[in-house]
Enzyme design. Sequence first.
Site, mmCIF file in Angstrom:
data_model
loop_
_atom_site.group_PDB
_atom_site.id
_atom_site.type_symbol
_atom_site.label_atom_id
_atom_site.label_comp_id
_atom_site.label_asym_id
_atom_site.label_seq_id
_atom_site.Cartn_x
_atom_site.Cartn_y
_atom_site.Cartn_z
ATOM 1 N N GLY A 77 52.049 8.576 97.154
ATOM 2 C CA GLY A 77 51.406 9.732 96.527
ATOM 3 C C GLY A 77 51.772 10.973 97.324
ATOM 4 O O GLY A 77 52.823 11.010 97.970
ATOM 5 N N ILE A 100 50.500 12.168 100.097
ATOM 6 C CA ILE A 100 50.573 11.933 101.535
ATOM 7 C C ILE A 100 51.807 11.091 101.862
ATOM 8 O O ILE A 100 52.586 11.443 102.756
ATOM 9 C CB ILE A 100 49.293 11.245 102.055
ATOM 10 C CG1 ILE A 100 48.059 12.117 101.755
ATOM 11 C CG2 ILE A 100 49.396 10.979 103.554
ATOM 12 C CD1 ILE A 100 46.728 11.448 102.058
ATOM 13 N N ARG A 129 52.676 2.226 92.543
ATOM 14 C CA ARG A 129 52.338 1.753 91.192
ATOM 15 C C ARG A 129 53.435 2.180 90.222
ATOM 16 O O ARG A 129 53.883 1.437 89.379
ATOM 17 C CB ARG A 129 51.011 2.365 90.730
ATOM 18 C CG ARG A 129 49.798 1.640 91.217
ATOM 19 C CD ARG A 129 48.540 2.382 90.844
ATOM 20 N NE ARG A 129 48.466 3.699 91.476
ATOM 21 C CZ ARG A 129 47.350 4.422 91.524
ATOM 22 N NH1 ARG A 129 46.233 3.954 91.010
ATOM 23 N NH2 ARG A 129 47.349 5.609 92.101
ATOM 24 N N ARG A 157 42.711 3.120 104.302
ATOM 25 C CA ARG A 157 41.340 2.716 104.544
ATOM 26 C C ARG A 157 41.384 1.339 105.208
ATOM 27 O O ARG A 157 42.265 0.529 104.893
ATOM 28 C CB ARG A 157 40.539 2.612 103.228
ATOM 29 C CG ARG A 157 40.090 3.978 102.669
ATOM 30 C CD ARG A 157 39.026 4.605 103.536
ATOM 31 N NE ARG A 157 38.550 5.886 103.046
ATOM 32 C CZ ARG A 157 39.100 7.058 103.362
ATOM 33 N NH1 ARG A 157 40.151 7.102 104.145
ATOM 34 N NH2 ARG A 157 38.589 8.174 102.892
ATOM 35 N N GLU A 199 33.838 1.589 110.704
ATOM 36 C CA GLU A 199 34.190 2.569 111.726
ATOM 37 C C GLU A 199 32.904 3.081 112.377
ATOM 38 O O GLU A 199 32.062 3.651 111.680
ATOM 39 C CB GLU A 199 34.947 3.761 111.094
ATOM 40 C CG GLU A 199 36.352 3.403 110.651
ATOM 41 C CD GLU A 199 36.993 4.456 109.743
ATOM 42 O OE1 GLU A 199 36.432 5.570 109.614
ATOM 43 O OE2 GLU A 199 38.046 4.158 109.163
ATOM 44 N N HIS A 243 39.655 7.595 113.070
ATOM 45 C CA HIS A 243 39.733 8.225 111.741
ATOM 46 C C HIS A 243 39.867 9.743 111.854
ATOM 47 O O HIS A 243 38.984 10.493 111.432
ATOM 48 C CB HIS A 243 38.514 7.844 110.893
ATOM 49 C CG HIS A 243 38.764 8.075 109.416
ATOM 50 N ND1 HIS A 243 38.112 7.375 108.429
ATOM 51 C CD2 HIS A 243 39.582 8.927 108.761
ATOM 52 C CE1 HIS A 243 38.529 7.784 107.232
ATOM 53 N NE2 HIS A 243 39.419 8.729 107.426
ATOM 54 N N ILE A 244 40.967 10.137 112.438
ATOM 55 C CA ILE A 244 41.191 11.563 112.698
ATOM 56 C C ILE A 244 42.314 12.134 111.845
ATOM 57 O O ILE A 244 42.903 13.150 112.186
ATOM 58 C CB ILE A 244 41.478 11.807 114.197
ATOM 59 C CG1 ILE A 244 42.567 10.843 114.715
ATOM 60 C CG2 ILE A 244 40.206 11.644 115.000
ATOM 61 C CD1 ILE A 244 42.993 11.131 116.156
ATOM 62 N N GLY A 245 42.593 11.490 110.730
ATOM 63 C CA GLY A 245 43.677 11.930 109.853
ATOM 64 C C GLY A 245 43.580 13.392 109.439
ATOM 65 O O GLY A 245 44.585 14.070 109.267
#
Lengths: 327, 394
Positions: free
Chosen positions: B226, B228, B248, B310, B339, B358-360
């Site tokens: 996608g 990202i 997909r 995730r 988390e 989780h610091i994206g």
Amino acid sequence: MEGQELPYVLVDTIGGRIGVYEDHVGFLNKCFHLITMKEYLENKTFLSKKITAIYMWYHKPHINEELLQSLPNLKVVASSGVGIDHLDLKLLSSYGVKVSNTPSVVSIDTADMGMALLLASSRRLVEGHEMAVSPETEYFPADWLGVEVSGATLGIVGMGVIGYKVAERAKAFEMKILYHNRNQRKKEEESAVGAVYCKKIDNLLQQSDFVLLAVNLTPQTHKLIGKRELELMKPTATLINISRGLVVDQDALVEALQNKVIKAAALDVTYPEPLPRDHPLLKMKNVIITPHIGSATKKTRWVMMEEMVESIQAGLAGLPVPREVLP
Amino acid sequence: MFRSKALSLLKLIPLMSGQSNLAYKFTHPVTACHGHRCHRSVIYKQWYRTCPHSAGRRTISAGTKVMAQGELPGVLILDIGGTHGVLEDLAALLRKHFHLITMKEFLGNKEEMRKKIQSVFVFECRPTIDRELLESLPNLKVIGNSGVGVDHLDLKMISSFGVKVTNTPNAVADPTADIGMALMLASARRLVEGCQIAVSPDTKYFAVDWLGVEVTRATLGIIGMGSIGYKVAQRARAFNMRILYHNRNRRRKEEEEAVGAHYCAKMEDLLQQSDFVMLVVNLTPETHKLIGKKELGLMKPTATLINISRGAVIDQDALVEALRNKVIRAAALDVTYPEPLPRDHPLLNLNNVIITPHIGTATVQAIHMMAEEAIANILAVLNDQPIPSEVFPK
């Protein structure tokens, strides 16, 4: 090759923490008769005249005048990596010994390491990992932030092969690229990576969010980055060093970090390596230090070895030495 | 680097996924009345656009000029500041457009507050949106999520209350792609381990036979191409990486060629050929445990798994086993389930695992841009305008 002996080549040790790699030895033994320093010292009288080359793996064995005097038939010293600041080129030349290094093979991995340090520092990766695995962590706080790389300004000091490869990579992150170099690069080279030349290093330092050092160590670049240069940098800026520890005035760096003159540092190189265990840089949260691993990948080290073999063989055959370094 | 752009009246066009430099523009000044208390019409002129920066990166700004003071729409948030609350300067941004009501204020005065709340601003998955909350907010129109993932929201249930859900796909793309690259490089070059050696009190020397693996010219397999995933491909290309992707739907030829990406219709083919496998899918029932024992077994023993999607996309127990038995070389995870992980979880003690909390999107700039994107979405819903990024239940 019948009846012809393989050339006698001096190495420091084989295997262990500083020696020639065990899995390179098979290949090396097909080309040379390897003599370790230990073997040489035990049988100096016989071996000193036999040795015609030195295979210098990670700056060892150490070469001094005494050694040169006792090896009358020494023709070539092949040094691993690109840096040759550990060699006295004038001295070697005076003994008629040619020197080679492995400049290009290291450039890709070192550029990758520069980007790895830049990204890790900006996003506080090491700190973040420590938080994620710490026994004390109960939750991840919402106000824990790093800074963006995409769109930020990268100032590259030293735009040689390695510096240019860093620029190629940084461009894909939409970074604005400034560079300072002894000579300005060709226009096409600049436009290919969108790099803007800063004739004065001051201009680069003042505008950059990330300053990356990719120079070689020479008397001119010794302590290139000192108190004055650090103060010219933005207080939100990060210093990344993938060149040599001595390019930075380390004491000035410690002070600048302690007083928040700059935001952070990421260093693959220090002086000395390793640093003394009580050095202030080791305890700072905003400093990432890696153990000089700029070219530390399996593939690259293999190619390095092959290139060194090639240089030695050419030198011994009286042919032009590939990757020769002139004084 | 972050700054609000100048405001101007513009035309709205819908956002198409996968394209980053689109401009949003608003045309219609809207007249809105807020309940019976509004005696004068409140005219909102909204300027919102995504404008390409000169270097091509995204910037989003939202501006609202209130022509005449009426009551600002009420927006529920968990808290301001503290461990899980909205950051102080985000609250300031929100207050320009909304009357902020914290959960504490709401619970302390439900009768008065419940009718005022037209939106909930969900920040880092809080507050939790459950049936009870939805039932108690009769005028709720939209859940404005900060971030792109909405797996923490029950979309069907929320929709059944006639409430819309919006997310922030634009603001997250660059920083998340950056973290994917950061993790890949850090894992390949053993950066965290190296740092630990460099600073350890026990270190006396640096061993020369301490090696990592190459990134340049290696093969990167991107699962989920996608916005990202595509930005990851753009970055990886500059490292001369060979790029495979599984999605997909196949991307257009020009898009593939622009980043040199090869489509793998079968995920198995990608897994078998990649040196680095990066997960960039969203979490849905279809992608839950997408990577399990079988998939890990298909990967090269020298391969690294990177997860920026995730935690639940990976079968974590299978991952632990694969890492312990050297079925794969290493893993680098910005996300886990839960988390944080329990403190005795085996993933925390493996040398070949990097975990980040989780610091994206944890950058000063991204946090602001997500808030602005959420604000623009919320305003669009409340003012009956085309919504930039609405999320629909399947």
